[in-house]
Design a protein around this motif. Sequence first.
Motif, mmCIF file in Angstrom:
data_model
loop_
_atom_site.group_PDB
_atom_site.id
_atom_site.type_symbol
_atom_site.label_atom_id
_atom_site.label_comp_id
_atom_site.label_asym_id
_atom_site.label_seq_id
_atom_site.Cartn_x
_atom_site.Cartn_y
_atom_site.Cartn_z
ATOM 1 N N GLU A 154 0.877 -1.181 0.000
ATOM 2 C CA GLU A 154 0.000 0.000 0.000
ATOM 3 C C GLU A 154 0.911 1.227 0.000
ATOM 4 O OE1 GLU A 154 -2.342 0.042 3.638
ATOM 5 O OE2 GLU A 154 -0.636 0.674 4.823
ATOM 6 N N GLU A 188 -1.781 -11.557 -4.662
ATOM 7 C CA GLU A 188 -3.158 -12.025 -4.461
ATOM 8 C C GLU A 188 -3.256 -13.520 -4.786
ATOM 9 O OE1 GLU A 188 -5.578 -10.236 -3.293
ATOM 10 O OE2 GLU A 188 -5.108 -8.127 -3.679
ATOM 11 N N THR A 198 -5.589 -7.269 -9.302
ATOM 12 C CA THR A 198 -4.349 -7.707 -9.940
ATOM 13 C C THR A 198 -3.245 -7.734 -8.886
ATOM 14 O OG1 THR A 198 -3.947 -5.399 -10.518
ATOM 15 C CG2 THR A 198 -4.915 -6.796 -12.229
ATOM 16 N N GLU A 205 -3.977 7.375 -2.524
ATOM 17 C CA GLU A 205 -4.293 7.362 -1.086
ATOM 18 C C GLU A 205 -3.972 8.716 -0.463
ATOM 19 O OE1 GLU A 205 -4.175 3.209 0.811
ATOM 20 O OE2 GLU A 205 -2.122 3.587 0.196
ATOM 21 N N GLU A 270 -16.089 -3.359 -3.902
ATOM 22 C CA GLU A 270 -15.366 -2.198 -3.358
ATOM 23 C C GLU A 270 -14.618 -1.417 -4.439
ATOM 24 O OE1 GLU A 270 -12.456 -3.206 -0.348
ATOM 25 O OE2 GLU A 270 -11.391 -1.316 -0.702
HETATM 26 N N1 GAP Z 1 -4.134 1.806 2.779
HETATM 27 C C1 GAP Z 1 -5.372 1.118 2.836
HETATM 28 C C2 GAP Z 1 -5.551 0.173 1.742
HETATM 29 O O1 GAP Z 1 -4.619 -0.143 0.998
HETATM 30 P P1 GAP Z 1 -7.295 -1.376 0.608
HETATM 31 O O2 GAP Z 1 -8.791 -1.409 0.757
HETATM 32 O O3 GAP Z 1 -6.552 -2.649 0.794
HETATM 33 O O4 GAP Z 1 -6.816 -0.262 1.620
HETATM 34 C C3 GAP Z 1 -7.442 0.457 -1.240
HETATM 35 O O5 GAP Z 1 -6.936 -0.773 -0.823
HETATM 36 C C4 GAP Z 1 -7.905 0.373 -2.675
HETATM 37 O O6 GAP Z 1 -6.850 -0.105 -3.512
HETATM 38 C C5 GAP Z 1 -9.066 -0.609 -2.921
HETATM 39 O O7 GAP Z 1 -10.311 -0.024 -2.598
HETATM 40 C C6 GAP Z 1 -8.914 -0.879 -4.406
HETATM 41 O O8 GAP Z 1 -9.502 0.162 -5.169
HETATM 42 C C7 GAP Z 1 -7.414 -0.852 -4.594
HETATM 43 N N2 GAP Z 1 -6.874 -2.229 -4.569
HETATM 44 C C8 GAP Z 1 -6.560 -2.964 -3.484
HETATM 45 N N3 GAP Z 1 -6.102 -4.179 -3.854
HETATM 46 C C9 GAP Z 1 -6.138 -4.214 -5.208
HETATM 47 C C10 GAP Z 1 -5.791 -5.194 -6.192
HETATM 48 N N4 GAP Z 1 -5.287 -6.386 -5.863
HETATM 49 N N5 GAP Z 1 -5.971 -4.876 -7.499
HETATM 50 C C11 GAP Z 1 -6.464 -3.668 -7.865
HETATM 51 N N6 GAP Z 1 -6.796 -2.708 -6.984
HETATM 52 C C12 GAP Z 1 -6.634 -2.963 -5.673
#
Ligand code: GAP
Length: 460
Positions: A154, A188, A198, A205, A270
Amino acid sequence: MTDAATMDKIVALCKRRGLIFASSEIYGGLGSTYDYGHYGVLLKTNVKNAWWRAMLQERDDIVALDSAILQHPKTWEASGHLAGFTDPMVDCRACGQRFRADHLGDLPCPQKPSRHPGEGPQCDLTEARDFNLMFETTMGPVKDSGATVYLRPETAQGIFVNFKNVLQFSRKKPPFGIAQVGKSFRNEITPGNFVFRTREFEQMEMEFFVEPAQAGEWYEHWKRARLQWYTDLGLRADHLRMREHDPDELSHYSSATADVEYLFPIGWSELEGVANRGDFDLTQHAKHSGEKLEYFDPQTKERFVPHVIEPAAGADRATLAFLVDAYDEEEVAGGTAGEAGGQRTVLKLHPRLAPVKVAVLPLVRKDGQPEAAREIVAALRGLMQTEYDEGGSIGKRYRRQDEIGTPYCVTVDHQTIDDQTVTIRDRDSLEQERVAIGALGELLASRLAAPWQSPKLAVV
Ligand code: GAP
């Protein structure tokens, strides 16, 4: 009328028009990584720019940051990612595949796709175990344990570890925010649904630091503001909702979280999370680094560890939502003003997000029309993303621009050479009007800046 967008159609359009396609294609692709082509880059850049604009240009209480992807490994110890950034995973002893234990009901069994993993006659699932999602790599030439670093999962932690730096050079005081856009990486277990999930993706953020007593108020503020951002950029309000997490869904750091959800073709999912992270991150980094991460108010002479409200969005996921919301198929009567009859596929994107704002098209490739069109392109280029196209019938060229969501086509014809006027064709209404070349720039710029709402709202 049902919505024309399905995930398969979006994937096909993105590949056909070179917006987004599987990466490493000549080697057979690499699981769940995607490359963005010309129009995809323009579209995602516009999404990110709209986010920066909302954070930086339209407010004066947020500053920007671009921290490194590789950070000191202690960052992830302090944040809790090393110990707890895991998903439950099961293996199938029969087919050798791995699945997220909490997603089994959404996944097809590789051997019997009409059933879920564990439901086929030969399925033999292990017990669930925790799998850490961080990608590990080695820093420097020596491959020993001291050199293990992680690709950030993140962007948020890069903000927390820079809190003290930013506080000093920005001369801000709570309430204030630090915003960052950049790549994140998560190994993932079951990526999928195109760019929705992905292993390499971009996040947008912002960590907003506030006095503890004001955290609840700012949490409500950011929930409202983030939902509004999506509707202002044209997402249909009835395809968006805010869902508050149940207490058992909350992350270890959060006392309250709500998701902005969008009605994707895969169902409500989400799009962005808004979390009240309390003082968890600053306190943890202070403990692990030995640095004081707090704010001293010179007026009240009080010290406090700010609480954090975090809107965390995904640039790829938002781009996908804008594509899905914009995708439409419709019957066009044709026969008039170069319009080809039949079905058209069109992206009814907010003009601010459209990859190309205007296409300039000479009706024929002779009689001075290409030269006149190129002059118009040269005049518009500095104002907006402009494209010149002279290949194929005018009807086909309109369709090509419809498919990438170009809001306006300017056509140069015989009359242009006589009286210096052109026609402007509107992507959504298909109406055409004749205007003077000299007025084009100002007219298009004002239309692109005007409030806009999805024409799909009127028909669905
Ligand atoms: N800092 C908090 C955080 O990272 P999160 O809900 O895990 O929160 C935020 O991630 C956003 O990042 C998600 O709402 C999504 O839009 C995007 N996101 C998270 N994992 C993702 C993934 N594997 N592929 C694409 N987008 C992703």
